[in-house]
Write a protein that holds these residues in place. Structure first.
Motif, PDB file in Angstrom:
ATOM      1  N   UNK A 280     -10.608   7.868 -11.272  1.00 61.82           N
ATOM      2  CA  UNK A 280     -10.307   9.150 -10.625  1.00 61.82           C
ATOM      3  C   UNK A 280     -11.011  10.326 -11.308  1.00 61.82           C
ATOM      4  N   UNK A 281     -10.674  10.562 -12.562  1.00 60.96           N
ATOM      5  CA  UNK A 281     -11.208  11.753 -13.240  1.00 60.96           C
ATOM      6  C   UNK A 281     -11.051  11.599 -14.740  1.00 60.96           C
ATOM      7  N   UNK A 282     -11.887  12.319 -15.469  1.00 59.35           N
ATOM      8  CA  UNK A 282     -11.792  12.371 -16.928  1.00 59.35           C
ATOM      9  C   UNK A 282     -11.302  13.756 -17.336  1.00 59.35           C
ATOM     10  N   UNK A 283     -10.372  13.777 -18.275  1.00 56.94           N
ATOM     11  CA  UNK A 283      -9.812  15.066 -18.703  1.00 56.94           C
ATOM     12  C   UNK A 283      -9.887  15.180 -20.230  1.00 56.94           C
ATOM     13  N   UNK A 284     -10.439  16.285 -20.736  1.00 55.74           N
ATOM     14  CA  UNK A 284     -10.490  16.483 -22.189  1.00 55.74           C
ATOM     15  C   UNK A 284      -9.122  16.824 -22.766  1.00 55.74           C
ATOM     16  N   UNK A 285      -9.008  16.688 -24.076  1.00 53.24           N
ATOM     17  CA  UNK A 285      -7.773  17.098 -24.760  1.00 53.24           C
ATOM     18  C   UNK A 285      -8.107  18.181 -25.772  1.00 53.24           C
ATOM     19  N   UNK A 286      -7.103  18.974 -26.087  1.00 55.35           N
ATOM     20  CA  UNK A 286      -7.269  19.980 -27.141  1.00 55.35           C
ATOM     21  C   UNK A 286      -6.039  19.945 -28.042  1.00 55.35           C
ATOM     22  N   UNK A 287      -6.249  20.281 -29.303  1.00 56.02           N
ATOM     23  CA  UNK A 287      -5.116  20.364 -30.228  1.00 56.02           C
ATOM     24  C   UNK A 287      -4.642  21.809 -30.227  1.00 56.02           C
ATOM     25  N   UNK A 288      -3.368  22.003 -29.851  1.00 58.79           N
ATOM     26  CA  UNK A 288      -2.812  23.362 -29.816  1.00 58.79           C
ATOM     27  C   UNK A 288      -1.590  23.449 -30.737  1.00 58.79           C
ATOM     28  N   UNK A 289      -1.228  24.681 -31.032  1.00 58.55           N
ATOM     29  CA  UNK A 289      -0.065  24.904 -31.909  1.00 58.55           C
ATOM     30  C   UNK A 289       0.724  26.093 -31.395  1.00 58.55           C
ATOM     31  N   UNK A 290       1.945  26.213 -31.908  1.00 54.77           N
ATOM     32  CA  UNK A 290       2.708  27.421 -31.554  1.00 54.77           C
ATOM     33  C   UNK A 290       1.898  28.624 -32.024  1.00 54.77           C
ATOM     34  N   UNK A 291       2.085  29.706 -31.272  1.00 60.50           N
ATOM     35  CA  UNK A 291       1.237  30.885 -31.434  1.00 60.50           C
ATOM     36  C   UNK A 291       1.231  31.442 -32.862  1.00 60.50           C
TER      37      UNK A 291
ATOM     38  N   UNK B 172      -9.411  11.604 -21.489  1.00 60.31           N
ATOM     39  CA  UNK B 172      -8.363  10.896 -20.771  1.00 60.31           C
ATOM     40  C   UNK B 172      -8.924  10.459 -19.420  1.00 60.31           C
ATOM     41  N   UNK B 173      -9.010   9.153 -19.234  1.00 63.48           N
ATOM     42  CA  UNK B 173      -9.521   8.646 -17.952  1.00 63.48           C
ATOM     43  C   UNK B 173      -8.331   8.204 -17.109  1.00 63.48           C
ATOM     44  N   UNK B 174      -8.499   8.282 -15.815  1.00 65.18           N
ATOM     45  CA  UNK B 174      -7.397   7.957 -14.904  1.00 65.18           C
ATOM     46  C   UNK B 174      -7.828   6.935 -13.872  1.00 65.18           C
ATOM     47  N   UNK B 175      -6.886   6.092 -13.497  1.00 63.89           N
ATOM     48  CA  UNK B 175      -7.153   5.091 -12.459  1.00 63.89           C
ATOM     49  C   UNK B 175      -6.025   5.062 -11.453  1.00 63.89           C
ATOM     50  N   UNK B 176      -6.358   4.624 -10.245  1.00 65.83           N
ATOM     51  CA  UNK B 176      -5.356   4.484  -9.185  1.00 65.83           C
ATOM     52  C   UNK B 176      -5.182   2.991  -8.894  1.00 65.83           C
ATOM     53  N   UNK B 177      -3.922   2.542  -8.941  1.00 68.23           N
ATOM     54  CA  UNK B 177      -3.599   1.113  -8.863  1.00 68.23           C
ATOM     55  C   UNK B 177      -2.595   0.845  -7.744  1.00 68.23           C
TER      56      UNK B 177
ATOM     57  N   UNK C 178       0.804  -1.231   0.000  1.00 71.02           N
ATOM     58  CA  UNK C 178       0.000   0.000   0.000  1.00 71.02           C
ATOM     59  C   UNK C 178       0.831   1.271   0.000  1.00 71.02           C
ATOM     60  N   UNK C 179       2.155   1.136   0.167  1.00 78.42           N
ATOM     61  CA  UNK C 179       2.993   2.345   0.211  1.00 78.42           C
ATOM     62  C   UNK C 179       3.478   2.772  -1.174  1.00 78.42           C
ATOM     63  N   UNK C 180       3.183   1.973  -2.181  1.00 79.76           N
ATOM     64  CA  UNK C 180       3.481   2.362  -3.558  1.00 79.76           C
ATOM     65  C   UNK C 180       2.214   2.196  -4.377  1.00 79.76           C
ATOM     66  N   UNK C 181       1.758   3.301  -4.952  1.00 78.59           N
ATOM     67  CA  UNK C 181       0.578   3.233  -5.823  1.00 78.59           C
ATOM     68  C   UNK C 181       0.914   3.912  -7.144  1.00 78.59           C
ATOM     69  N   UNK C 182       0.075   3.671  -8.126  1.00 75.07           N
ATOM     70  CA  UNK C 182       0.313   4.211  -9.472  1.00 75.07           C
ATOM     71  C   UNK C 182      -0.912   4.983  -9.926  1.00 75.07           C
ATOM     72  N   UNK C 183      -0.681   6.203 -10.389  1.00 76.53           N
ATOM     73  CA  UNK C 183      -1.767   6.923 -11.062  1.00 76.53           C
ATOM     74  C   UNK C 183      -1.459   6.875 -12.554  1.00 76.53           C
ATOM     75  N   UNK C 184      -2.349   6.278 -13.309  1.00 78.42           N
ATOM     76  CA  UNK C 184      -2.098   6.152 -14.747  1.00 78.42           C
ATOM     77  C   UNK C 184      -3.387   6.421 -15.521  1.00 78.42           C
ATOM     78  N   UNK C 185      -3.222   6.627 -16.832  1.00 81.91           N
ATOM     79  CA  UNK C 185      -4.386   6.961 -17.649  1.00 81.91           C
ATOM     80  C   UNK C 185      -4.654   5.871 -18.691  1.00 81.91           C
ATOM     81  N   UNK C 186      -5.289   6.262 -19.779  1.00 80.01           N
ATOM     82  CA  UNK C 186      -5.641   5.353 -20.886  1.00 80.01           C
ATOM     83  C   UNK C 186      -4.509   4.407 -21.275  1.00 80.01           C
ATOM     84  N   UNK C 187      -3.258   4.858 -21.085  1.00 80.54           N
ATOM     85  CA  UNK C 187      -2.097   4.076 -21.500  1.00 80.54           C
ATOM     86  C   UNK C 187      -2.105   2.682 -20.894  1.00 80.54           C
ATOM     87  N   UNK C 188      -2.721   2.555 -19.734  1.00 80.84           N
ATOM     88  CA  UNK C 188      -2.800   1.251 -19.071  1.00 80.84           C
ATOM     89  C   UNK C 188      -3.562   0.258 -19.954  1.00 80.84           C
TER      90      UNK C 188
END
Ligand code: ASP
Length: 322
Positions: free
Chosen positions: A117-128, A246-251, A83-93
């Motif tokens: 844990x949480x869902x996070x949106x993505x956006x496509x960005x570019x240099x200014x 992007x969804x996240x899980x705690x493992x 229990x002293x080591x946990x992993x927060x990871x996203x879709x990559x899992x």
């Protein structure tokens, strides 16, 4: 206490209960697969700070980067299951099994699940100063400048890689991609004009969008992101079916005692109700999951469904690493 009992020859059943009763007796390390200052890091630090209040121990975030997040997942799979080591990871899992021929972990057998844990949106960005001002202008611009443009990502299997790959596939135009150990360094290079495009999470892009430091072409979500209401979705701009969050899980490592998982789960659910966490998440476009999703069962079911959904897509796309 636990060591004394084990030394005294008290059986494993008792030691598990004692471990849970005393847990946590020291700081917990939350390993995240990407670099400091990036989206996963931001989420982990907000979560860790709040969880430490319920756990009455610090939660220390450690950035263990490399190979699109797979190294850190492998490391947690092999860590002591206490229990002293946990992993927060996203879709990559869920997507890395389809992308890596040799994976140092099995997402379905090497972990105990604490919760979504949480869902996070993505956006496509570019240099200014990239010339196109919207997605309609960007698409022909990319096709015309295919040999010149570069797109950053956080390595094969990172969500920035997946988002960029799906976007370019929809266009039928590959670009030169530049891998980093997280999108924080990729964003620095985008701000500095060293790369042209980046698909990144709102947890990292929001402040730069608001400050006008990047150009933004669209959100990957079904509906507009509440905290960034002026950004149209890809679907609204004609790219039907392009949807990604992007969804996240705690493992924890397999074999971590159930009562310890329950304590960590309760702290996770407290954190997701914490008004500070909720306010910060809302400002960054992140949506905490409902309490019934921050559970082992919900994470396990979601992970399995995502593996089934994305595996065939990525296998077919031929996005592989040895
Ligand atoms: N979430 C990663 C980060 O925190 C990057 C990625 O997956 O694209 O940097």
């Amino acid at each position: 206490m636990l060591k004394k009992l084990i030394a005294a020859g008290v059986g494993l059943v008792v030691s598990t209960a004692v471990l849970a009763a005393d847990f946590p007796e020291k700081p917990i390390t939350m390993i995240i697969p990407f670099s400091a200052g990036g989206p996963t890091d931001t989420l982990a630090r907000l979560l860790g700070q709040s969880m430490s209040k319920s756990l009455k121990q610090s939660v220390i975030v450690e950035n263990a980067t490399g190979a699109g997040g797979t190294l850190s997942a492998g490391r947690v799979a092999r860590a002591t299951p206490d229990g002293y080591t946990v992993l927060l990871h996203h879709n990559g899992m869920s997507t890395s099994p389809a992308m890596y021929r040799k994976l140092p972990f099995n997402p379905l057998t090497d972990f105990e699940y604490i919760g979504l844990v949480a869902d996070v949106p993505m956006v496509l960005v570019a240099r200014k100063d990239l010339p196109p001002n919207n997605l309609k202008e960007l698409i022909p611009y990319i096709k015309a400048n295919q040999g010149k443009l570069t797109m950053g990502n956080a390595g094969l299997g990172a969500v920035s890689h997946q988002c960029g790959m799906l976007f370019l596939r929809a266009l039928g135009t590959p670009l030169t991609t530049v891998p980093y150990r997280g999108t924080a360094p990729a964003m620095n290079d985008l701000l500095g004009g060293q790369i042209d495009l980046l698909c990144d999470q709102t947890t990292s892009t929001t402040s730069h969008i608001r400050a006008g430091k990047v150009k933004v072409y669209g959100a990957t979500t079904r509906n507009r992101v509440a905290s960034l209401p002026n950004i149209p979705t890809f679907a609204e701009q004609g790219m039907k079916g392009f949807e990604m969050y992007v969804w996240h899980g705690l493992y924890a490592p397999k074999g971590t005692p159930k009562p310890v998982i329950a304590t960590l789960g309760a702290a996770l659910r407290d954190a997701l109700k914490d008004p500070n966490v909720k306010a910060r998440f809302a400002d960054l476009g992140a949506e905490p999951v409902a309490a019934d999703k921050a559970t082992p069962e919900a994470l396990q079911a979601h992970l399995k469904a995502e593996i089934d959904k994305w595996g065939p897509i990525y296998k077919q796309a031929g996005a592989f690493a040895d």
